[in-house]
Write an enzyme that holds these catalytic residues in place. Structure first.
Site, short mmCIF file in Angstrom:
data_model
loop_
_atom_site.label_atom_id
_atom_site.label_comp_id
_atom_site.label_asym_id
_atom_site.label_seq_id
_atom_site.Cartn_x
_atom_site.Cartn_y
_atom_site.Cartn_z
N GLY A 110 -27.45 -27.70 -7.31
CA GLY A 110 -28.04 -28.68 -8.22
C GLY A 110 -28.60 -28.10 -9.49
CB CYS A 111 -30.28 -25.37 -10.59
SG CYS A 111 -31.00 -24.59 -12.04
N GLY A 112 -27.56 -25.68 -12.75
CA GLY A 112 -26.53 -24.91 -13.42
C GLY A 112 -27.04 -24.02 -14.51
#
Length: 266
Positions: A110-112
């Site tokens: 969920g974190c790019g």
């Protein structure tokens, strides 16, 4: 990598209707995977330990570490003390570029943007998409129905996302799964590159929301359409519009919403 490592079987206590049962349950595996370029570790991601060569190719290409499959000379998955290492040998000029933009990236579901240290790194605009695949509404929904049926790891664990390739004839033959939606997409993109698939003639289907990173990765791979089972973000819509990518969301139960460039859906 042996796909038996995708999941593990555990003994659990299941409560249901006031009763407790001791049962066997299958859970998805998630391990640290280090991406190492020419001997230097660049990123550590948490991923499902399957199809990792596909993942490495897709990550390298969608993140702009390499610009062509010809710049990847070798790719090996090896066991490490606390996880796995994917050791890639890439062209010297790309390694020099990588060293200049190197960051300490700790990836998580969920974190790019973990590890990004400047605003200029945060939003990378890919080139405009040239391909113009065309799909009917019925074709799109049937593809999602088939995709649901062939998510092997999800059926066993209930814990994974999937990314699938819808070819120009409406067939869904390639699917990749992972605990992380970005990883699943990178695995799919890597597979398409390794199989020399014409990426301008198909679409990507994902079982997640359509975030900016998902649009960016599709655009970097020259894919003209991204369809998601859930919602896009506003930034994803603006990027899709700017790069001529058709973005579709909420594809479920016979309905969907087209956010950009609807001409690819007939």
């Amino acid at each position: 990598m042996d796909n038996c490592l995708e999941s593990s079987e555990l003994t659990v206590d299941r409560w249901e209707k006031g009763r407790i049962q001791r049962l066997k349950d299958t859970v998805a595996e998630e391990v640290p995977v280090a991406l190492v370029y020419n001997g230097i570790s660049h990123a550590v991601m948490l991923a499902t330990p399957a199809d990792l060569e596909d993942f490495a190719w897709g990550f390298s290409l969608t993140e702009g570490i390499v610009t062509s499959v010809k710049e990847i000379y070798a790719c090996d998955v090896v066991e490490a003390e606390n996880g796995l290492r994917i050791e890639l040998d890439i062209a010297s000029e790309r390694f020099q570029y990588l060293k200049e933009r190197r960051r300490n990236l700790a990836g998580r579901t969920g974190c790019g943007l973990c590890g990004t240290d400047s605003l200029s790194q945060a939003v990378k605009m890919p080139p405009r998409v040239a391909g113009n695949p065309s799909f009917s509404m019925d074709m799109l929904h049937k593809a999602f129905e088939k995709m649901d049926k062939i998510q092997r790891l999800k059926k066993r664990t209930g814990a994974t996302h999937a990314a699938a390739w819808l070819d120009g004839n409406g067939n869904v033959e390639i699917i990749r799964e992972d605990v992380g939606r970005h990883n699943a997409l990178d695995k799919l993109v890597g597979t398409l590159y390794r199989q020399a698939t014409d990426r301008s003639c198909g679409a990507v289907l994902v079982t997640s929301r359509a975030s900016y990173e998902m649009v960016q990765k599709c655009g970097a791979a020259g894919i003209g359409m991204l369809a998601a089972i859930s919602a896009p973000t506003a930034l994803a819509v603006r990027m899709a519009d700017a790069i001529n990518l058709t973005l579709v969301g909420f594809v479920r139960q016979g309905s969907h919403t087209v956010y950009t460039h609807p001409y690819r859906l007939v």
